[in-house]
Design an enzyme around this catalytic site. Structure first.
Site, short mmCIF file in Angstrom:
data_model
loop_
_atom_site.label_atom_id
_atom_site.label_comp_id
_atom_site.label_asym_id
_atom_site.label_seq_id
_atom_site.Cartn_x
_atom_site.Cartn_y
_atom_site.Cartn_z
N SER A 85 0.80 -1.23 0.00
CA SER A 85 0.00 0.00 0.00
C SER A 85 0.83 1.27 0.00
O SER A 85 0.31 2.35 -0.32
CB SER A 85 -0.93 0.01 1.22
OG SER A 85 -0.21 -0.19 2.41
N ASP A 136 -2.23 8.01 8.22
CA ASP A 136 -3.18 7.16 8.94
C ASP A 136 -2.42 6.20 9.85
O ASP A 136 -1.29 6.49 10.24
CB ASP A 136 -4.10 6.43 7.95
CG ASP A 136 -3.33 5.53 6.97
OD1 ASP A 136 -2.13 5.26 7.22
OD2 ASP A 136 -3.92 5.10 5.97
N HIS A 163 0.50 4.65 7.12
CA HIS A 163 1.09 5.24 5.92
C HIS A 163 1.58 6.66 6.13
O HIS A 163 0.97 7.43 6.88
CB HIS A 163 0.06 5.21 4.78
CG HIS A 163 -0.49 3.86 4.52
ND1 HIS A 163 -1.71 3.44 5.01
CD2 HIS A 163 0.01 2.81 3.83
CE1 HIS A 163 -1.93 2.19 4.65
NE2 HIS A 163 -0.91 1.78 3.93
#
Length: 369
Positions: free
Chosen positions: A46, A334, A337
């Site tokens: 991600s 978050d 990340h």
């Protein structure tokens, strides 16, 4: 001009491919005359996913909703786990390329752009089972399978020798490994009962080496490999401490994995003629950023910008979460990340950083080989 001039001429390969595209009526618009490499192929998790998971109906590792993308063009949420752009975008820009599009966005067997494709998928890991909590994901092994399909299409487009040349000058960037470690050290993890941390790391490295060998067999010769992050310092790990400090044990094993990864890469290079690596010490870069936060313009190194609860890390960034008014002063967007600002700094390290973080060479030097 002789063909060997193109083969050994670094960025000139781009000109050669552009000329070939004109002759063969391939999509010329995808060729960027300002690029310093013919293509960027992105694999990973991600941290560099630019939207592949949007096309996985069952995946619960998605970011295609607010407040993600609040600082992206037109405040558009694209599937990036970020308030704006991520490392995949910044690295592409530094090489004069457009961001490589998500592989899964190429519908109905469309021909992949000759400037590269992204296979990165949120939740993915080195081990096939790492992303299973997210139901649907593209494991690293599956990403390599997709790359094999792109390889075959390139051979059809360009012919075997030109495709080989194209791939040998392209950059392959792999950002992976942190999720595997997070899964192992997650509360209630059953893996702890099956293997020790050292055994788990050795399994990760063995699987990774096999996949890198496959990449080499597909023509990859210039590879950027990112080590595991200082995952014990992510908000989701910090919140377990009353003072918000990093999880020492998790960071210890992240570091141990990185030590093993560097040794494995050296071994693989010695076994593979023409293969070159640029290793990014993401762990070290993160620790340095925390220690010198104000020098980089950050005032908050512990709390997630977007989320809820303790350190904004009790919930992911979803539409009902709150988010900070100034994303520039936060390291984390978050639970896991980095913000766009932090990702930009890490990308700078990758491209032209010193041996403090890039071993044995940086991306710019890798391009010039």
């Amino acid at each position: 001009m002789a063909i060997n001039t193109f083969i050994n001429g670094g960025p000139n390969i781009t000109l050669f491919v552009c000329i070939l595209m004109l002759i063969t009526k391939l999509p010329v618009g995808l060729c960027n005359a300002q690029s310093v490499v013919p293509a960027l192929y992105m694999l990973g998790d991600s941290l560099v996913d630019v939207g592949n998971n949007n096309y996985l109906p069952l995946s619960i590792a998605k970011a295609n909703f607010p407040h993600n993308g609040v600082d992206y063009r037109d405040a558009k949420f694209t599937g990036r786990f970020s308030n704006g752009e991520n490392a995949a975008d910044f690295i592409a820009k530094k090489m004069g390329l457009q961001t490589s599009p998500p592989y899964l966005s190429l519908v109905n067997g469309a021909t992949p752009p000759i400037t590269g494709v992204s296979f990165a998928s949120g939740g993915s890991g080195i081990l096939n089972e790492t992303g299973q909590n997210y139901v649907e994901y593209i494991s690293l092994a599956h990403q390599v399978d997709y790359l094999s399909m792109v390889h075959d299409k390139l051979v059809q487009q360009l012919g075997p020798s030109t495709a080989k040349m194209h791939l040998s000058k392209s950059i392959f960037t792999i950002v992976i490994g942190s999720n595997d470690l997070l899964v192992y050290f997650s509360p209630g993890s059953s893996i702890i009962n099956i293997s020790t941390p050292q055994q788990y790391i050795e399994r990760m490295l063995s699987s990774y080496k096999g996949l890198l060998k496959t990449l080499y067999g597909l023509g990859a010769r210039k590879v950027v490999v990112t080590g595991a992050a200082a995952i014990g310092c992510c908000p989701v790990q910090r919140k377990t401490s009353r003072t918000g400090e990093c999880n020492v044990e998790t960071n210890y094993w992240s570091n141990k994995y990185n030590d093993g990864l560097k040794i494995m890469l050296q071994e693989l290079k010695s076994e593979s003629v023409g293969l070159n690596f640029a290793y990014f010490d993401l762990y070290g870069a993160m620790i340095d950023l925390f220690r010198k936060a104000q020098n980089y313009g950050f005032t908050n190194i512990k709390e997630a910008c977007c989320g809820l609860g303790n350190l904004n890390a009790d919930a992911p960034c979803i539409p009902t979460s709150r988010y900070c008014p100034n994303r520039r002063d936060h390291v984390f967007w978050d639970l896991f990340h980095p913000t766009e600002s932090a990702a930009s700094i890490f990308s700078d390290f990758i491209y032209n950083g010193t041996q403090e973080y890039m071993v044995p060479i940086n991306l710019k030097q890798l391009i010039d080989i």
